[in-house]
Design an enzyme around this catalytic site. Structure first.
Site, PDB file in Angstrom:
ATOM      1  N   ASP A 198       0.901  -1.151   0.000  1.00  0.00           N
ATOM      2  CA  ASP A 198       0.000   0.000   0.000  1.00  0.00           C
ATOM      3  C   ASP A 198       0.937   1.198   0.000  1.00  0.00           C
ATOM      4  OD1 ASP A 198      -1.475   2.269   0.786  1.00  0.00           O
ATOM      5  OD2 ASP A 198      -3.042   0.972   1.583  1.00  0.00           O
ATOM      6  N   HIS A 199       1.091   1.825  -1.151  1.00  0.00           N
ATOM      7  CA  HIS A 199       2.185   2.804  -1.254  1.00  0.00           C
ATOM      8  C   HIS A 199       1.989   4.001  -0.331  1.00  0.00           C
ATOM      9  CE1 HIS A 199      -0.481   4.816  -4.149  1.00  0.00           C
ATOM     10  NE2 HIS A 199       0.280   5.873  -4.032  1.00  0.00           N
ATOM     11  N   HIS A 209      -5.892   2.675   1.119  1.00  0.00           N
ATOM     12  CA  HIS A 209      -5.123   3.812   1.636  1.00  0.00           C
ATOM     13  C   HIS A 209      -5.808   4.473   2.838  1.00  0.00           C
ATOM     14  CE1 HIS A 209      -3.078   3.036  -2.027  1.00  0.00           C
ATOM     15  NE2 HIS A 209      -3.839   3.765  -2.814  1.00  0.00           N
TER      16      HIS A 209
HETATM   17  C1  BG6 Z   1      -3.598   4.543  -6.437  1.00  0.00           C
HETATM   18  C2  BG6 Z   1      -4.936   4.623  -7.086  1.00  0.00           C
HETATM   19  O1  BG6 Z   1      -3.570   3.507  -5.495  1.00  0.00           O
HETATM   20  O2  BG6 Z   1      -3.316   5.769  -5.780  1.00  0.00           O
HETATM   21  C3  BG6 Z   1      -5.004   5.785  -8.057  1.00  0.00           C
HETATM   22  O3  BG6 Z   1      -5.188   3.421  -7.805  1.00  0.00           O
HETATM   23  C4  BG6 Z   1      -4.594   7.067  -7.375  1.00  0.00           C
HETATM   24  O4  BG6 Z   1      -6.318   5.933  -8.590  1.00  0.00           O
HETATM   25  C5  BG6 Z   1      -3.272   6.885  -6.654  1.00  0.00           C
HETATM   26  O5  BG6 Z   1      -4.476   8.069  -8.366  1.00  0.00           O
HETATM   27  C6  BG6 Z   1      -2.936   8.108  -5.826  1.00  0.00           C
HETATM   28  O6  BG6 Z   1      -1.658   7.954  -5.290  1.00  0.00           O
HETATM   29  P1  BG6 Z   1      -0.779   9.212  -4.946  1.00  0.00           P
HETATM   30  O7  BG6 Z   1       0.445   8.664  -4.329  1.00  0.00           O
HETATM   31  O8  BG6 Z   1      -0.537   9.934  -6.227  1.00  0.00           O
HETATM   32  O9  BG6 Z   1      -1.600  10.056  -4.011  1.00  0.00           O
END
Ligand code: BG6
Ligand code: NDP
Length: 491
Positions: free
Chosen positions: A179-180, A242
């Site tokens: 989960d980045h 997230h």
């Molecule tokens: C991803 C989603 O997990 O997170 C995308 O699939 C979203 O739809 C993205 O745009 C947002 O990540 P960040 O790091 O740009 O806020």
């Protein structure tokens, strides 16, 4: 001095978008810092028939902007190899195994393996099982670890099935579900802010906190990913993973120690005390939206984006109120919102403290404005830092209070990007910033209830204008409780 980790990283989906945009640059940054150096190799695979040199050229291109040191890039890329492989072709895994063994020997990796599946989710289970049955897991090294990209299922049932498939081949402590958001600097800082400061943790409960607000706003739309997104929607795409992870970090009790097992155990307990809504609660406590056309006609409605059906009822916005049934949080709502084509690209957490029980400055002749809420704002993106809004006397004649922000913003230069942090954690075997199965399961059980209600009720879409903060109903959700979003446009 960075500790060098030994590992063979086998990357499924090695020619894909994620690999080329995020994973190779992250690996290069680890190489540059010496976290990987002499004893590592990357074995990339996909169906494309590429030579080693063509693959290396692709990797070189994808890391080019990370450094001006061409020699360093060349040395890094020399550790890469490629095998064309269809993951559904069981017999062909022996070719991967031979190549992996060869690289292991060449770089003296001693059997440590990371299998990173950066492919469409329907392949996750297949690859994991084939790795096991075709003997790609070693028994002479320190570890065999499996890294799984998102999404992890599309509801509890499919997530459970996927988990069963993975568990047939790998133990839970070998599985790293990405989960980045958990790799983001300020999300990791939540624990430091909470458990490193008596002034926050002592007040971190329903006696002193009125409500907590979590906003993940994006100004972009679905871009190239409509095919995936239209089948997912904001609830599955952003809330189940997230947002629920951020909620659990904010809501959990203090872990016994700062270790993955202890942190995960507290996060799960927090998620399990989240009230799972019935139909009536789900309808009244969650709001969905889909963007229409902008007034100037420059942004087309979601339903006219490429690959989106003209009658799509997929939500591009979600706001909701979450309630915990536990001693710490009973009566203190967590409000969440996320969406595409909103007023900006930012992520923030606003912790709104209760006002003093008595406002002694509010006698009629004082001229003072009412006291402001104390708000701790954690800025996750684009700026990283936090601020604490306090009431103080202004420096004019007489006695008037006004809000003052005590703020700290981090220098963002050289802050490791999420994938760099997370891959490093995988190499270390630290599962702190990954989602464990019980967390994923609890999050799906909560989200499934909302989804079920939405699947039977027709939405009235489109219902918000691009460039705003979503539908009016998202403001009404808080207004109903005599509250408002801390972040509003035109405030
Ligand atoms: C991803 C989603 O997990 O997170 C995308 O699939 C979203 O739809 C993205 O745009 C947002 O990540 P960040 O790091 O740009 O806020
Ligand atoms: P892509 O479609 O860009 O890449 C898919 C990769 O899988 C390609 O290398 C493709 O190569 C390979 N592939 C497809 N079918 C097979 C097969 N049968 N056998 C072997 N290889 C195959 O996907 P992304 O890189 O965008 O996404 C990968 C994962 O990461 C997904 O789970 C996604 O949800 C997740 N993710 C992606 C993000 C992103 O920004 N891209 C963000 C967050 C998560 P080939 O066709 O040549 O076989």
């Amino acid at each position: 001095m960075a500790k060098e980790r030994r590992a063979l990283i086998m990357l499924f989906g090695g020619t894909g978008d994620l690999a080329t945009r995020k994973l190779y640059p992250a690996l290069f940054n680890l190489y540059e810092k010496g976290n990987i150096r002499d004893h590592f190799a990357v074995l990339g695979t996909s169906r494309a028939e590429l030579s080693d040199d063509e693959f290396k050229a692709m990797v070189t291109k994808s890391v080019a902007k990370e450094s001006n040191d061409k020699k360093m890039i060349q040395d890094f890329v020399s550790h890469f190899a490629y095998v064309a492989h269809d993951v559904t072709d069981v017999k062909h895994y022996s070719v991967l195994r031979e190549k992996a063994d060869e690289l292991d020997k060449k770089y003296e990796i001693n059997g440590n393996r990371v299998f990173y599946i950066s492919m469409a989710p329907n392949f996750f289970g297949t690859v994991a099982q084939n790795l096991k049955t075709q003997h790609l897991l070693t028994d002479n090294g320190e570890f065999n670890r499996l890294v799984i990209e998102k999404p992890f299922g599309r509801d509890y049932k499919s997530a459970k099935q996927l988990n069963d498939e993975l568990s047939a081949a790998f133990d839970e402590n070998q599985i790293f579900r990405i989960d980045h958001y958990l790799g983001k600097e300020m999300i990791q800082n939540i624990e430091a802010i909470r458990f490193g400061n008596t002034i926050f943790e002592a007040l971190w409960n329903n006696r002193y906190i009125d409500n907590i607000q979590i906003t993940l706003a994006e100004d972009l739309g679905v871009e190239e990913r409509a095919g995936y997104y239209d089948n997912s929607g904001a609830l599955r795409d952003m809330v189940q993973n997230h947002i629920m992870q951020i909620v659990s970090l904010l809501a959990m009790e203090q872990p016994v120690a700062f270790k993955d097992v202890d942190i995960r155990s507290e996060k799960v307990k927090a998620l399990r005390s989240l009230r799972v809504y019935d139909v009536i609660e789900a309808s009244s406590n969650f709001v969905r939206g889909q963007y229409g056309e902008s007034p100037d006609g420059k942004t087309k409605p979601y339903r006219e984006e490429d690959d989106v059906p003209a009658d799509s009822n997929t939500e591009t916005f979600v706001a909701g109120k979450l309630l915990f049934d536990n001693y710490r949080w009973s009566g203190t709502p967590f409000y969440i919102r996320t969406g595409k084509k909103l007023a900006g690209k930012f992520t923030r957490v606003d912790v709104v403290f209760k006002k003093p029980l008595v406002d002694i400055f509010a006698f009629p002749q004082s001229g003072s404005t009412p006291l402001n809420d104390n708000v701790l704002t954690i800025f996750v993106e684009p700026n990283q830092g936090f601020s604490l809004r306090v009431n103080a006397k202004n420096n004019e004649q007489g006695f008037h209070t006004e809000p003052v922000d005590l703020s700290y913003m981090e220098d963002q230069k050289d802050v490791p990007q999420p994938y760099e942090r997370l891959i490093h954690d995988v190499l270390k075997g630290d599962g702190t910033n990954f989602s464990s199965w019980p967390e994923v399961a609890s999050a799906w059980k909560f989200v499934d209830q909302i989804r079920q209600v939405w699947d039977i009720q027709q939405p009235n879409f489109p219902n918000y204008i691009p460039g705003t903060m979503g539908p009016v109903a998202a403001d009404e959700l808080l207004a109903r409780d005599n509250r408002q979003w801390v972040y509003r446009i035109n405030q």
